[in-house]
Design a protein around this motif. Structure first.
Motif, PDB file in Angstrom:
ATOM      1  N   PRO A  88       0.790  -1.237   0.000  1.00  0.00           N
ATOM      2  CA  PRO A  88       0.000   0.000   0.000  1.00  0.00           C
ATOM      3  C   PRO A  88       0.825   1.291   0.000  1.00  0.00           C
ATOM      4  O   PRO A  88       0.338   2.324  -0.409  1.00  0.00           O
ATOM      5  N   ASP A  89       2.069   1.231   0.436  1.00  0.00           N
ATOM      6  CA  ASP A  89       2.861   2.459   0.480  1.00  0.00           C
ATOM      7  C   ASP A  89       4.250   2.318  -0.134  1.00  0.00           C
ATOM      8  O   ASP A  89       5.063   3.229  -0.054  1.00  0.00           O
ATOM      9  N   TYR A  90       4.526   1.178  -0.789  1.00  0.00           N
ATOM     10  CA  TYR A  90       5.850   0.959  -1.348  1.00  0.00           C
ATOM     11  C   TYR A  90       5.764   0.027  -2.555  1.00  0.00           C
ATOM     12  O   TYR A  90       5.062  -0.981  -2.513  1.00  0.00           O
ATOM     13  N   ILE A  91       6.487   0.381  -3.613  1.00  0.00           N
ATOM     14  CA  ILE A  91       6.539  -0.441  -4.824  1.00  0.00           C
ATOM     15  C   ILE A  91       8.001  -0.553  -5.246  1.00  0.00           C
ATOM     16  O   ILE A  91       8.712   0.448  -5.289  1.00  0.00           O
ATOM     17  N   SER A  92       8.428  -1.762  -5.556  1.00  0.00           N
ATOM     18  CA  SER A  92       9.749  -1.941  -6.158  1.00  0.00           C
ATOM     19  C   SER A  92       9.666  -3.041  -7.210  1.00  0.00           C
ATOM     20  O   SER A  92       8.920  -3.997  -7.062  1.00  0.00           O
ATOM     21  N   MET A  93      10.401  -2.833  -8.272  1.00  0.00           N
ATOM     22  CA  MET A  93      10.496  -3.815  -9.357  1.00  0.00           C
ATOM     23  C   MET A  93      11.934  -3.797  -9.841  1.00  0.00           C
ATOM     24  O   MET A  93      12.537  -2.737  -9.932  1.00  0.00           O
ATOM     25  N   TRP A  94      12.463  -4.975 -10.142  1.00  0.00           N
ATOM     26  CA  TRP A  94      13.861  -4.996 -10.529  1.00  0.00           C
ATOM     27  C   TRP A  94      14.165  -5.988 -11.630  1.00  0.00           C
ATOM     28  O   TRP A  94      13.318  -6.752 -12.041  1.00  0.00           O
ATOM     29  N   ALA A  95      15.436  -5.863 -12.047  1.00  0.00           N
ATOM     30  CA  ALA A  95      16.009  -6.594 -13.174  1.00  0.00           C
ATOM     31  C   ALA A  95      15.321  -6.180 -14.473  1.00  0.00           C
ATOM     32  O   ALA A  95      14.920  -7.001 -15.287  1.00  0.00           O
ATOM     33  N   ILE A  96      15.215  -4.872 -14.658  1.00  0.00           N
ATOM     34  CA  ILE A  96      14.641  -4.291 -15.876  1.00  0.00           C
ATOM     35  C   ILE A  96      15.788  -4.074 -16.860  1.00  0.00           C
ATOM     36  O   ILE A  96      16.843  -3.561 -16.490  1.00  0.00           O
ATOM     37  N   GLU A  97      15.572  -4.449 -18.092  1.00  0.00           N
ATOM     38  CA  GLU A  97      16.618  -4.488 -19.106  1.00  0.00           C
ATOM     39  C   GLU A  97      17.327  -3.146 -19.350  1.00  0.00           C
ATOM     40  O   GLU A  97      18.552  -3.092 -19.393  1.00  0.00           O
ATOM     41  N   THR A  98      16.570  -2.073 -19.536  1.00  0.00           N
ATOM     42  CA  THR A  98      17.194  -0.802 -19.913  1.00  0.00           C
ATOM     43  C   THR A  98      16.758   0.338 -18.990  1.00  0.00           C
ATOM     44  O   THR A  98      15.702   0.284 -18.366  1.00  0.00           O
ATOM     45  N   GLU A  99      17.576   1.376 -18.973  1.00  0.00           N
ATOM     46  CA  GLU A  99      17.240   2.557 -18.197  1.00  0.00           C
ATOM     47  C   GLU A  99      15.946   3.192 -18.721  1.00  0.00           C
ATOM     48  O   GLU A  99      15.087   3.593 -17.928  1.00  0.00           O
ATOM     49  N   GLN A 100      15.796   3.278 -20.026  1.00  0.00           N
ATOM     50  CA  GLN A 100      14.598   3.891 -20.604  1.00  0.00           C
ATOM     51  C   GLN A 100      13.339   3.132 -20.191  1.00  0.00           C
ATOM     52  O   GLN A 100      12.335   3.731 -19.826  1.00  0.00           O
ATOM     53  N   ARG A 101      13.392   1.810 -20.223  1.00  0.00           N
ATOM     54  CA  ARG A 101      12.218   1.020 -19.820  1.00  0.00           C
ATOM     55  C   ARG A 101      11.938   1.204 -18.333  1.00  0.00           C
ATOM     56  O   ARG A 101      10.786   1.312 -17.929  1.00  0.00           O
TER      57      ARG A 101
END
Length: 127
Positions: A88-101
């Motif tokens: 509800p107060d925090y979101i994280s996502m990782w291992a994304i291919e590019t900076e732009q994405r």
């Protein structure tokens, strides 16, 4: 009605790879009563982080968290991100291919979180 900051476009999402940059961006969000958003390089990939605790607004209701979680799961299913943590107060996502994405994803979730919060302020639940 409080505005609680403004959603940032992808080009303005801060690169928080360096700890000093992260601290400065978080402090700026807190000083502006805004939802923190940033990206950070992790090895060859990128991470997205949002933190609503930097602002004084209400916690996002469970119904809204379900929408955000569904969007994150779609990104995992398409291998755009390898892992996501949605609360509800925090979101994280990782291992994304590019900076732009990573910037695109961060901007989209920042706008969604901001909008859902504004909706919740305007139309509070009957709990």
């Amino acid at each position: 009605m409080p505005t609680l900051g403004t959603p940032l476009p992808a080009a303005l999402i801060p690169d928080c790879t360096e700890p000093e940059a992260h601290h400065a961006a978080y402090r700026s969000a807190k000083n502006n009563d805004a939802i923190f958003v940033g990206i950070a390089r992790q090895g060859r990939r990128w991470k997205v982080e949002l933190d609503a605790m930097s602002s004084s607004g209400p916690t996002i209701p469970d119904e809204a968290v379900t929408v955000l979680r569904s969007a994150a799961e779609a990104l995992v299913l398409t291998d755009t991100v390898t892992q996501a943590n949605i609360a509800p107060d925090y979101i994280s996502m990782w291992a994304i291919e590019t900076e732009q994405r990573a910037r695109e994803i961060a901007a989209a979730f920042h706008a969604a979180l901001h909008g859902l919060r504004q909706l919740y302020i305007a139309v509070p639940s009957r709990r």
